[in-house]
Design a protein around this motif. Structure first.
Motif, short mmCIF file in Angstrom:
data_model
loop_
_atom_site.label_atom_id
_atom_site.label_comp_id
_atom_site.label_asym_id
_atom_site.label_seq_id
_atom_site.Cartn_x
_atom_site.Cartn_y
_atom_site.Cartn_z
N LEU A 97 -10.10 -6.35 1.95
CA LEU A 97 -8.65 -6.44 1.69
C LEU A 97 -8.52 -7.64 2.51
O LEU A 97 -7.36 -8.30 2.20
CB LEU A 97 -7.74 -5.24 2.19
N PHE B 4 0.75 -1.25 -0.01
CA PHE B 4 0.12 0.18 -0.16
C PHE B 4 0.96 1.32 -0.05
O PHE B 4 0.46 2.34 -0.49
CB PHE B 4 -0.93 -0.13 1.21
N SER C 81 -14.76 1.68 4.32
CA SER C 81 -14.82 1.84 2.96
C SER C 81 -13.44 1.42 2.26
O SER C 81 -12.55 1.96 2.26
CB SER C 81 -14.76 3.72 2.25
N GLY C 82 -13.82 0.12 1.78
CA GLY C 82 -12.73 -0.68 1.19
C GLY C 82 -11.41 -1.01 1.93
O GLY C 82 -10.59 -1.33 1.31
N PHE C 83 -11.93 -1.59 3.24
CA PHE C 83 -11.13 -2.17 4.13
C PHE C 83 -11.47 -3.69 4.26
O PHE C 83 -10.44 -4.66 4.09
CB PHE C 83 -11.01 -1.50 5.52
N GLY D 241 -8.62 2.30 7.87
CA GLY D 241 -8.04 2.30 6.54
C GLY D 241 -8.74 3.46 5.96
O GLY D 241 -9.19 3.51 4.62
N ALA E 113 -1.99 3.76 12.22
CA ALA E 113 -2.31 2.77 13.07
C ALA E 113 -2.69 1.50 12.37
O ALA E 113 -3.30 1.52 11.24
CB ALA E 113 -3.21 3.00 14.25
N ASP E 114 -2.70 0.17 12.63
CA ASP E 114 -3.06 -1.00 12.09
C ASP E 114 -4.30 -1.08 12.35
O ASP E 114 -4.95 -0.95 13.53
CB ASP E 114 -2.34 -2.05 12.59
N ALA E 115 -5.40 -1.28 11.33
CA ALA E 115 -6.97 -1.23 11.77
C ALA E 115 -7.28 -2.58 11.95
O ALA E 115 -8.58 -2.57 11.99
CB ALA E 115 -7.50 -0.50 10.54
N TYR F 267 0.67 4.47 -2.85
CA TYR F 267 0.54 5.77 -2.20
C TYR F 267 1.67 6.94 -2.91
O TYR F 267 1.79 7.93 -2.74
CB TYR F 267 0.52 6.44 -0.61
N HIS G 84 -13.58 10.56 3.60
CA HIS G 84 -14.93 10.06 4.35
C HIS G 84 -14.72 10.78 5.74
O HIS G 84 -15.95 11.28 6.20
CB HIS G 84 -15.16 8.54 4.54
N TRP H 283 -8.63 4.59 -5.65
CA TRP H 283 -9.71 4.62 -4.81
C TRP H 283 -9.78 6.29 -4.31
O TRP H 283 -10.79 6.50 -3.73
CB TRP H 283 -9.82 3.77 -3.45
N ASP I 286 -4.75 4.48 9.52
CA ASP I 286 -4.56 3.88 8.19
C ASP I 286 -2.79 3.61 8.64
O ASP I 286 -2.12 4.36 9.20
CB ASP I 286 -4.34 4.82 6.85
N PHE I 287 -2.35 2.30 7.90
CA PHE I 287 -1.01 1.94 8.25
C PHE I 287 0.13 2.49 7.55
O PHE I 287 1.15 2.22 7.40
CB PHE I 287 -0.86 0.53 8.37
N VAL I 288 -0.55 3.46 6.35
CA VAL I 288 0.38 4.22 5.64
C VAL I 288 0.68 5.68 5.97
O VAL I 288 -0.25 6.40 6.05
CB VAL I 288 0.04 4.04 4.03
C1 SAM Z 1 -9.20 0.40 -0.57
S1 SAM Z 1 -8.13 1.80 0.13
C2 SAM Z 1 -9.51 2.80 0.72
C3 SAM Z 1 -9.13 4.10 1.37
C4 SAM Z 1 -10.27 4.84 2.07
N1 SAM Z 1 -10.88 4.15 2.97
C5 SAM Z 1 -11.33 5.40 1.01
O1 SAM Z 1 -12.51 4.73 0.81
O2 SAM Z 1 -10.79 6.19 0.02
C6 SAM Z 1 -7.75 0.86 1.71
C7 SAM Z 1 -7.01 1.43 2.89
O3 SAM Z 1 -6.72 0.56 3.76
C8 SAM Z 1 -5.36 0.99 4.22
N2 SAM Z 1 -5.03 -0.68 4.97
C9 SAM Z 1 -5.11 -1.81 4.49
N3 SAM Z 1 -4.60 -2.54 5.40
C10 SAM Z 1 -4.69 -1.97 6.60
C11 SAM Z 1 -4.18 -2.17 7.86
N4 SAM Z 1 -3.93 -3.24 8.29
N5 SAM Z 1 -4.21 -1.07 8.94
C12 SAM Z 1 -4.55 0.17 8.52
N6 SAM Z 1 -4.60 0.42 7.10
C13 SAM Z 1 -4.78 -0.39 6.20
C14 SAM Z 1 -4.54 1.01 2.90
O4 SAM Z 1 -3.45 1.71 3.15
C15 SAM Z 1 -5.79 1.93 2.24
O5 SAM Z 1 -5.44 3.20 2.51
#
Ligand code: SAM
Length: 210
Positions: free
Chosen positions: A121, A12, A116-118, A48, A98-100, A16, A54, A22, A69-71
């Motif tokens: 994954l 990820f 939204s999109g977590f 995330g 942080a780790d979500a 970025y 959002h 997204w 977000d972890f990035v």
């Molecule tokens: C598909 S993107 C969606 C981002 C945002 N929610 C949006 O809708 O625009 C997924 C996000 O989850 C983050 N992510 C993935 N795994 C994660 C984790 N274990 N902890 C925190 N963030 C994470 C990624 O870095 C990315 O920013």
């Protein structure tokens, strides 16, 4: 190994380096529609959160939002966006690296968790753990707002399919959940036509008194 290789954070981080697909310049319309129909309860956690659109949209509705977000680059972008907002909105926002996967580690409980999109994954085992932990992070009556892909792609490094059947099996009343809304939606992208998606709003039931 996860869907995103042995080091998902590195994957990820690399996305970025450019504008991620997204990052459509605002909240996903399907998510905004869910917030309109099922107003979230304060405070909100955005798992995330990416570059924060959002979270910002909910702060503009007057809610306190923690975005994780972890990035680092994503959180830095979210912080920059927040700093250009009027102070009465900006002070409602808190973005953290942080780790979500374990929202309960934040040691706070939330009226709403926005995803939204977590979830899409995560592999099935990670999804089980995340949802068990989500239950600990939500206040009784709190709500989980979900938008995920509804189709499976055969290419690597793409999210998995989230189905209505999966959500009905995971979020049962026996496990303390009530599904308020579950229907087809679209996930917008900068680089492709809208992806078929599923949206859901799921309430955490108050524990029964014995
Ligand atoms: C598909 S993107 C969606 C981002 C945002 N929610 C949006 O809708 O625009 C997924 C996000 O989850 C983050 N992510 C993935 N795994 C994660 C984790 N274990 N902890 C925190 N963030 C994470 C990624 O870095 C990315 O920013």
């Amino acid at each position: 190994m996860s869907r995103f290789g042995s080091d998902p954070r590195a994957f990820f981080e690399s996305v970025y380096q450019d504008i991620p697909p997204w990052d459509v310049g605002g909240p996903q319309p399907a998510m905004s529609a869910l917030f309109d129909e099922y107003p979230p309860m304060d405070p909100v956690l955005d798992v995330g959160c990416g570059s924060g659109d959002h979270a910002i949209s909910l702060a503009q509705r007057g809610l306190r939002v923690t975005g994780i977000d972890f990035v680092e680059a994503a959180i830095a972008q979210a912080g920059e966006k927040a700093s250009s907002l009027p102070p009465e909105v900006a002070h409602l926002l808190d973005f953290q690296v942080a780790d979500a996967l374990q929202p309960s580690l934040l040691k706070r409980r939330f009226g709403a968790v926005l995803d939204s999109g977590f979830l899409h994954l995560l592999d099935p085992v990670q999804s089980d753990r995340f949802i068990d932990d989500l239950a600990l992070a939500l206040l009784p009556g709190g709500r989980y707002y979900l938008l995920g892909f509804a189709i499976e792609f055969s290419m690597p490094n793409l999210p998995r399919q989230v189905t209505a059947e999966e959500l009905r099996a995971r979020f049962t009343s026996e496990k303390g959940w009530h599904i308020l809304d579950l229907r087809p939606a679209e996930f917008l992208s900068r680089v492709a036509p809208p992806t078929p998606a599923i949206r859901a709003c799921i309430e955490r039931l108050p524990a029964e008194r014995g």
